[in-house]
Design a protein around this motif. Structure first.
Motif, PDB file in Angstrom:
ATOM      1  N   ALA A 129      -2.261   6.723  -8.912  1.00  0.00           N
ATOM      2  CA  ALA A 129      -0.849   7.083  -8.861  1.00  0.00           C
ATOM      3  C   ALA A 129      -0.619   8.473  -8.296  1.00  0.00           C
ATOM      4  CB  ALA A 129      -0.230   6.986 -10.267  1.00  0.00           C
ATOM      5  N   ILE A 130      -1.610   9.359  -8.434  1.00  0.00           N
ATOM      6  CA  ILE A 130      -1.427  10.760  -8.041  1.00  0.00           C
ATOM      7  C   ILE A 130      -2.092  11.085  -6.703  1.00  0.00           C
ATOM      8  CG2 ILE A 130      -1.981  13.143  -8.702  1.00  0.00           C
ATOM      9  CD1 ILE A 130      -1.527  12.292 -11.587  1.00  0.00           C
ATOM     10  N   ALA A 131      -3.286  10.555  -6.466  1.00  0.00           N
ATOM     11  CA  ALA A 131      -3.993  10.856  -5.213  1.00  0.00           C
ATOM     12  C   ALA A 131      -3.176  10.500  -3.971  1.00  0.00           C
ATOM     13  CB  ALA A 131      -5.350  10.147  -5.194  1.00  0.00           C
ATOM     14  N   PRO A 132      -2.443   9.364  -3.925  1.00  0.00           N
ATOM     15  CA  PRO A 132      -1.656   9.058  -2.724  1.00  0.00           C
ATOM     16  C   PRO A 132      -0.616  10.116  -2.387  1.00  0.00           C
ATOM     17  CG  PRO A 132      -1.898   7.093  -4.075  1.00  0.00           C
ATOM     18  CD  PRO A 132      -2.416   8.241  -4.885  1.00  0.00           C
ATOM     19  N   LEU A 133      -0.124  10.825  -3.399  1.00  0.00           N
ATOM     20  CA  LEU A 133       0.859  11.875  -3.122  1.00  0.00           C
ATOM     21  C   LEU A 133       0.236  13.023  -2.331  1.00  0.00           C
ATOM     22  CD1 LEU A 133       2.676  12.023  -6.588  1.00  0.00           C
ATOM     23  CD2 LEU A 133       3.462  10.887  -4.491  1.00  0.00           C
ATOM     24  N   SER A 134      -1.014  13.363  -2.659  1.00  0.00           N
ATOM     25  CA  SER A 134      -1.696  14.412  -1.887  1.00  0.00           C
ATOM     26  C   SER A 134      -1.936  13.958  -0.455  1.00  0.00           C
ATOM     27  CB  SER A 134      -3.017  14.785  -2.563  1.00  0.00           C
ATOM     28  OG  SER A 134      -3.925  13.695  -2.570  1.00  0.00           O
ATOM     29  N   LEU A 135      -2.222  12.678  -0.294  1.00  0.00           N
ATOM     30  CA  LEU A 135      -2.412  12.131   1.055  1.00  0.00           C
ATOM     31  C   LEU A 135      -1.115  12.185   1.845  1.00  0.00           C
ATOM     32  CD1 LEU A 135      -4.511  10.668   2.882  1.00  0.00           C
ATOM     33  CD2 LEU A 135      -3.642   8.515   1.949  1.00  0.00           C
ATOM     34  N   MET A 136      -0.007  11.913   1.181  1.00  0.00           N
ATOM     35  CA  MET A 136       1.294  11.920   1.856  1.00  0.00           C
ATOM     36  C   MET A 136       1.698  13.326   2.297  1.00  0.00           C
ATOM     37  SD  MET A 136       4.751  10.000   0.504  1.00  0.00           S
ATOM     38  CE  MET A 136       3.752   8.639  -0.082  1.00  0.00           C
TER      39      MET A 136
END
Length: 211
Positions: A57-64
């Motif tokens: 849930a959190i790692a994709p935000l860093s990717l974005m």
């Protein structure tokens, strides 16, 4: 070795789009559930539920955040937003990186895959932390170098899915392929960035990831 900018710009645009698309696709577990969308992760959910949710849930935000944080034009025009985005990026990686290490230690994909994912989780935390520290010290040369390394490791989320798709399309056995991908998703990324930082790989006319 020099690479013409006319080839680099389309690659950076594609990489940025992949970051956003993979990040958005990662949230398919919200409507469809984890078991139906991410069974290939090979984790026992009752034991790792909160670590798994913290990571996916959190790692994709860093990717974005990557495309904006690495854009020199955005950084120059919106320096304050860049700074706050960087702080958010570091916080996201702190949470998702710790979760990734725990997941790696308990994966059922085998010890070799677990070591691969564990090492990238540790390196992710270290290089991002060093980048954050150098930014606080206003050593922006070191800050940029460490954050490029961090970006290479964050981009492993994209390369992992590309390799998974390719191996599935080729009909390769999942177990051995997944073990290899646990290393291939991040080692080449970091190698390319190190080549660039050491001056062995240069872009003509424009710096890396300038948009």
């Amino acid at each position: 070795m020099k690479i013409g900018y006319r080839f680099v710009r389309p690659l950076t645009v594609i990489a940025g789009l992949l970051c956003v698309l993979v990040a958005l696709a990662s949230y398919r577990f919200v409507p469809f559930g984890v078991a139906d969308t991410m069974a290939f992760l090979a984790y026992q959910l009752p034991d790792n539920r909160w670590f798994l949710y913290a990571h996916i849930a959190i790692a994709p935000l860093s990717l974005m955040l990557l495309p904006l944080q690495l854009s020199s034009r955005f950084r120059a025009k919106y320096s304050k937003v860049h700074r706050w985005g960087g702080r958010l990026y570091v916080l996201l990686i702190l949470v998702s990186g710790i979760a990734a290490i725990q997941l790696a230690s308990s994966t059922e994909a085998g010890p070799l895959a677990g070591v691969g994912f564990g090492i990238v989780g540790v390196l992710w935390l270290i290089v991002t932390g060093l980048g954050f520290r150098s930014g606080l010290r206003r050593d922006f040369v070191a800050h940029r170098r460490w954050m490029l390394r961090s970006a290479a490791l964050t981009f492993a989320a994209v390369t992992l899915r590309l390799y998974l798709g390719l191996t599935m399309a080729a009909g390769l056995p999942f177990g051995p392929s997944y073990t290899a991908i646990a290393w291939l998703c991040w080692v080449p990324n970091l190698f390319v960035i190190e080549l660039y930082l050491r001056g062995s790989l240069r872009w003509k006319s424009r710096p890396l990831l300038a948009q």
